[in-house]
Scaffold this active site. Sequence first.
Site, PDB file in Angstrom:
ATOM      1  N   PHE A   1      61.229  44.583  51.969  1.00 52.01           N
ATOM      2  CA  PHE A   1      62.332  44.172  52.848  1.00 52.01           C
ATOM      3  C   PHE A   1      62.003  42.865  53.555  1.00 52.01           C
ATOM      4  O   PHE A   1      60.879  42.656  54.023  1.00 52.01           O
ATOM      5  CB  PHE A   1      62.601  45.274  53.884  1.00 52.01           C
ATOM      6  CG  PHE A   1      63.492  44.856  55.018  1.00 52.01           C
ATOM      7  CD1 PHE A   1      64.806  44.485  54.780  1.00 52.01           C
ATOM      8  CD2 PHE A   1      63.013  44.830  56.332  1.00 52.01           C
ATOM      9  CE1 PHE A   1      65.636  44.098  55.831  1.00 52.01           C
ATOM     10  CE2 PHE A   1      63.835  44.450  57.381  1.00 52.01           C
ATOM     11  CZ  PHE A   1      65.149  44.079  57.134  1.00 52.01           C
ATOM     12  N   HIS A   2      62.996  41.985  53.644  1.00 49.49           N
ATOM     13  CA  HIS A   2      62.879  40.737  54.404  1.00 49.49           C
ATOM     14  C   HIS A   2      63.971  40.725  55.469  1.00 49.49           C
ATOM     15  O   HIS A   2      65.160  40.660  55.161  1.00 49.49           O
ATOM     16  CB  HIS A   2      63.024  39.534  53.479  1.00 49.49           C
ATOM     17  CG  HIS A   2      62.661  38.217  54.128  1.00 49.49           C
ATOM     18  ND1 HIS A   2      63.166  37.809  55.335  1.00 49.49           N
ATOM     19  CD2 HIS A   2      61.832  37.232  53.724  1.00 49.49           C
ATOM     20  CE1 HIS A   2      62.671  36.625  55.651  1.00 49.49           C
ATOM     21  NE2 HIS A   2      61.846  36.245  54.691  1.00 49.49           N
ATOM     22  N   SER A   3      63.560  40.751  56.712  1.00 53.21           N
ATOM     23  CA  SER A   3      64.508  40.771  57.823  1.00 53.21           C
ATOM     24  C   SER A   3      65.159  39.405  58.012  1.00 53.21           C
ATOM     25  O   SER A   3      64.733  38.393  57.443  1.00 53.21           O
ATOM     26  CB  SER A   3      63.779  41.180  59.098  1.00 53.21           C
ATOM     27  OG  SER A   3      64.632  41.103  60.217  1.00 53.21           O
ATOM     28  N   ALA A  60      69.868  39.776  54.287  1.00 57.76           N
ATOM     29  CA  ALA A  60      68.520  40.347  54.265  1.00 57.76           C
ATOM     30  C   ALA A  60      68.394  41.238  53.028  1.00 57.76           C
ATOM     31  O   ALA A  60      69.071  42.265  52.929  1.00 57.76           O
ATOM     32  CB  ALA A  60      68.270  41.159  55.526  1.00 57.76           C
TER      33      ALA A  60
END
Length: 939
Positions: free
Chosen positions: A795-797, A776
Site C-alpha cells: 500500500f502507498h498512502s 493511493a
Amino acid sequence: MAPKFKDGDVVVAFSGKWVSWAHTVVAYAAFLGALFTGLYLHYYKIVENQYYTYPQEWFPSVSATIGDRYPERSVFQVFIAITSGPRFALVFLWYILTARPNSTLPKFVAGVGFFRTITCGGWTYITSTDDHNSHDVFMVSYLVATVPWTIGCLALSPERNAKALYYRKIFAGLFFGNLAPLTYFFLQHKVHKVAGAYTIYAFFEWAAVLFDVGFDAVTALDFEGFELIVKDVKGVSRGNNRMVADAAMEKQKDEPIGRTFGQGFVWSEAIDAMADVYNGLIEKDFPLWHMGLSGYEVIVMASISPFLLGIPMLRSFIIQNIRVVHMLSLSGLLAFLVRSPEYRLFAVGFGAFMSCLAWAATFYAERSNPARLEARVSAWSIGLIASSIAKFACRTNNPIWPIMHAQNGGWNKLGLALAACAILRSTRRRTVSGGDPPALAGKKGSPVLAGLGMAGLLFGMHSLLSDSSTMILWVWEGFPVRGPIAAPHGAYTIFAMGVGLVLGLFYPDLVGSWTAFGIGSIGASLLTMYSHWVGYYGALILAVYIMALSPGFISSAVKHSPATTFGVGFLVYNIMVLAHVWTVAYAFVPGGPILREHTDYVMTATMLLLGAGVFSSQVSNIASKARPRTVNAGGRKQRSYYVYALLALQLLSASVAYLRFPTYDYVPYHKDEKVMTAGIWTIHFSLDNDMWSSERRMRDVIKELEIDVIGLLESDLQRIIMGNRDTTQFLAEDLGMYVDFGPGPNKHTWGAALLSKFPILNSTHHLLPSPAGELAPAIHATLDVHGELVDVVVFHSGQEEDVEDRRLQSEYLSRLMGDSPRPLVLLSYLVTQPQQGNYNTHVSARSGMRDIDPSDWDRWCEYILYKGLKRTGYARVSRSTITDTEIQVGKFVVGQPEGGNELIPEDQVPDGLRFPALFKGEGVRGHRYHVFDEPRYYA
C-alpha cells in the site's frame, strides 16, 4: 568393378581432400574451442583435481575440459556433431581407395572406422555424470578400436603415395610413443599423488588428441586423386520443375506482394536496408527528474526542431548536409559518458533536437521519389519495432539509452559504433534537392490536419508501442492470470505492429479508409474500457492500425511545408506527452485536475488526431491517384528487403518470447524453517540518485537480504517520461519470483508492485479513496507460504498535504485487513508518526494488526504491520544511492502464535532465522543495517 557413368549435368564437383580438411578443422575446433572457453571462464575449476588445485596444477586435462561444465561441454558437443558428417565420408572414401577384389582387410578397417565413430559419439554425449559405466565402455571401446584402425590404415596405405605413408608413420609413432609417458604420469598422480603430475599428464593427453586427429588428416594427400561429383541425371536442377513458391508467385504476380517478391536478392541492397532500420532504431529517452515543476521540463520541447525547416535557406542547407545532422543526433547516445545528470539531460535534449530535425528533413527530401520515401518510412517504422524487440529482450530497458552504462547492462559503445556505421551507410546517397516540390494536380489536403495526424501517430507509437508490455499492463488485473503477460505475449504485440506496417505498405487505400479508422477506434475503446483478453484484443487491433498509418501519413505530410506538418506534429505530440502524465501528476501542475484520472480523454484525443490525419491523407491520396504513376521495379525490389528485415525481427521476437517464458519453479529461502522474509521499498522509478537505471543494484541487495516477499512502491514506469519500462519484469526473472505489477498505467497511480518467492494464488488491486490528492494504490494478495495461506497487502498512502485523503485511506485499509480471516502482513508507506494519528487506525482492534516494532519511533513513511504470524526479526537497511528511501525487512514464521515484543540476542536465534551478516558494520556497496545498527530479534 568397372566405373559406370550416366549422362547428366554436373551440379557440384570438388576434390576429395576437402573432406579430410573439413574433418580436421572441425575436430580441432571441438577440442580447442572447449579448451579456450574453459580457460577463459573456469580456469581455476578445470585445473583442479581430487588432490590438488592451482598453483600445483595449472593446466587442465582433456576430460576436465570437455566434461560436465557449461558451456565447454556444449562447445565440444556441437563441433563433434558437425565432425560426424566429414568423419563418415572420410571412412567411406578410405574404403573406396583401398577396396580390392577378394580382400577383407579394407572391409574390416572400414567397419572399425565406423565403429570408432559411433563410440566417439557415445563418450561425447554420455558423460561420466550421466552414466559412468556407459561412458567408460564407449571410451575404452574407442581407444581399443584406435589400434586396429591405425595399423590397418598403415597396412592399406598406397605405396605410390610415399609422402602420405611417411606422415602416417610419424603420427602413428607419436601417438603410440605418447602412451608410455601418459600412463606413467597418470600413475604418478593417481597412485603416488605427486603434485603437478596431473598437469604433465594433461599435456600428453592433449598431445594424443592432436596426434589422433593429425593421423586422419593425412588422408588429404590420398584423396587428392578423388573428385566428388553431384550429377543431375533428370534435369531437376535446370529450372524446369515448377515449385510451390513459383506457383504461388504466379498467382500473386499482379498483386502488390507478388510484384514485391518476384525480384532477385542483392546483399549490398539488403545491407542498405539494415543500416536504414538501425538508423531508425536509435531512440533517445531521459526520464523524470523531479516530482514537480523544476524547469528541466522545457527540454521536452527539443523535438519541435522541424519548425526550422520553414526557413528555405536553412532547409536547403540541412537537406544537403543530412549526414552531418544525423551524426550530430548521436550526441544522445554519447550522453552516457556524461556523469552529471543535468548535463546528460542537455546532451540527450540536443540529440533529440537533431534527430527530429534530421528525420523530418530526410522524409521531406525524398518527397519526389516515392520509392525512396517509402524506404525511409519503412526504416523508421521498423526501427521502432526493432527498439521494442531490444527492450523485450532486455526486459524493458533499451541497452543503448543514456540511463545505461556497462555496469548496469548497457551496450552503449557497441550501439554508438553501429549507429555511426549505419548513418554513414544509409546517407551515402545524396537526397533530392531541398527546393519546393512540383505543383500537384488537385488538392493536397490541409497541412495543419496532416500535422495533427502526425502528432497522433507519434504519440500513439511512443506511448503505446515503444514497449511490448505497455498495453499488456493496461489490461492486467492480478492473479489468477486471466489475460496476457509481458513474456511471452509481448511477442504478440510486436507481431501486430509488423502486420500493421505490412498492411500500410501493401494496402494503403484499405488502411487509410474511414472503415479502418472505425475499426481502430473500436480497438482503442476495448483497450480503454476492458481488462484481460478482451482489452488486449483491442490493443492488438490498435497496434495494427497505428503502424499501418505511418506510410500514408508521412507521405501526406511531405506534400506540405515540413515546418507546418512535422513542426506542428511534434508540438501537439509534446502537449499529448504532458497530458498523459497529467492524468497522474495533476497535483504538480497548474490546471492538472482537468485531466485527473482521465486516460479516456487522452485516448479520445489521440484518435481524433489520427482522424484528422486520415482526412488529410485521403485528400492527398486522391490527388496522387489522379496523376499517372510508372511502375518502379527497383522500388518494389527495395521494399522486399525491408519486409525481410521485418520477418527476421519477428523471428527474433519469437525467440526472445521462448527464452523468457516463465518457469514457475521458484524456491523460497530457508524453506525448512518455514520462514517468510518480507520487505518494503520505495524505489523512485528505478533511477538512482545519479539518474542511472538501478534494477541491477536493486536485484543484488534484494537477493543478498534473502527477501522472499517484497513490496515495491513508485514502480509504475510505463509512461513516456519514464521510458515505458517495467522494473518488475527484470527483478522477477532474475530473482526467480512471481510478480504482480499492481494497478496498470491506465489506473493513474505512481505504482505498487508485489514480488514473491511463494505462489500468488489470488490478488486484487484497490484504488483507495482520494477525493483531493493522488490515487493511493494497494494490492491485496493471498500467497501459499509453506503450505499455508497468508495475505500480503502492499500500500502507498496519499501525500502529507492531503489529510482527509489519508484518513479515508486508513479507514478503508483497516476494514480490508480486518476482514481477512488469514494471517496478514502489511508492507506500506503510511506517512504518519508512530503511535499518532492514522497509525492508530492501521494498528487497531478493527484491523487486528500489530506493528513489527512498536518501540521504533524514528519512522514516517515505511511501516510493516502483521497479524497471525510469529514475528522473529526486523531490520532497517540503508538505501545507498539507489533511491531516497531505506529498505525495511521483517522475518515471520508461519504456523506459530504471534508472540510478544521481548528482544533477544542474535546468538539465541537459529541460523535460518537470522539476517545476513553481510550488512553488519560498514555493510556492502553503501547498504548496512542502520538506525539500530543491527537487526532486532524477538522471542
